[in-house]
Design a protein around this motif. Structure first.
Motif, PDB file in Angstrom:
ATOM      1  N   PHE A  33       0.838  -1.195   0.000  1.00  0.00           N
ATOM      2  CA  PHE A  33       0.000   0.000   0.000  1.00  0.00           C
ATOM      3  C   PHE A  33       0.880   1.256   0.000  1.00  0.00           C
ATOM      4  CE2 PHE A  33      -3.107  -3.069   1.331  1.00  0.00           C
ATOM      5  CZ  PHE A  33      -4.321  -2.568   0.932  1.00  0.00           C
TER       6      PHE A  33
ATOM      7  N   GLY B 282      -6.086  -3.270  -3.682  1.00  0.00           N
ATOM      8  CA  GLY B 282      -6.136  -3.035  -2.250  1.00  0.00           C
ATOM      9  C   GLY B 282      -7.242  -2.040  -1.955  1.00  0.00           C
TER      10      GLY B 282
ATOM     11  N   VAL C 185      -4.754   0.729  -5.499  1.00  0.00           N
ATOM     12  CA  VAL C 185      -5.367   0.932  -4.186  1.00  0.00           C
ATOM     13  C   VAL C 185      -6.577   1.832  -4.379  1.00  0.00           C
ATOM     14  CG1 VAL C 185      -5.063   1.845  -1.854  1.00  0.00           C
ATOM     15  CG2 VAL C 185      -3.155   0.710  -3.004  1.00  0.00           C
TER      16      VAL C 185
END
Length: 119
Positions: free
Chosen positions: A12, A42, A81
């Protein structure tokens, strides 16, 4: 189809530091190109959005939007993400999918066929 997930904090952080970023009313995306293997997703929502129940509901909406937009044949070699916002929860689902498509296009992630999934 279940999409591969990012689960380690360092992944991340790498996407946040080196990736391309795009913000939309319903979400923020961080996309890191050039990774080996399949695309990985993510999901994160900060505590500013609400309590655990609200954050989990927000993540579920993001997961479903990602599944519909990217699910059939996700582009390989990306770490993506998706960050939930206050508006993620209340935004109409078709607009949330549109936000995701627009953010993917802005960061250079191409969805096969350019239209995304609609199943």
């Amino acid at each position: 189809m279940k999409l591969p997930r990012m689960k380690k904090r360092r992944d991340f952080l790498r996407a946040a530091q080196r990736g391309k970023r795009a913000a939309r009313p319903g979400l923020v995306i961080q996309a890191l190109p050039g990774t080996d293997g399949p695309m990985r997703l993510g999901f994160t929502v900060t505590k500013k959005v609400g309590n655990a129940v609200v954050r989990n509901r927000t993540k579920r909406r993001l997961r479903e939007a990602a599944r519909l937009v990217l699910g059939d044949s996700p582009p390989a070699g990306w770490d993506i993400v998706l960050i939930g916002r206050d508006d993620t929860r209340s935004r109409p689902f078709t607009q949330l999918q549109g936000d995701l498509r627009g953010a993917l296009k802005q960061t250079g992630v191409t969805t096969p066929g350019g239209s995304g999934g609609s199943s």
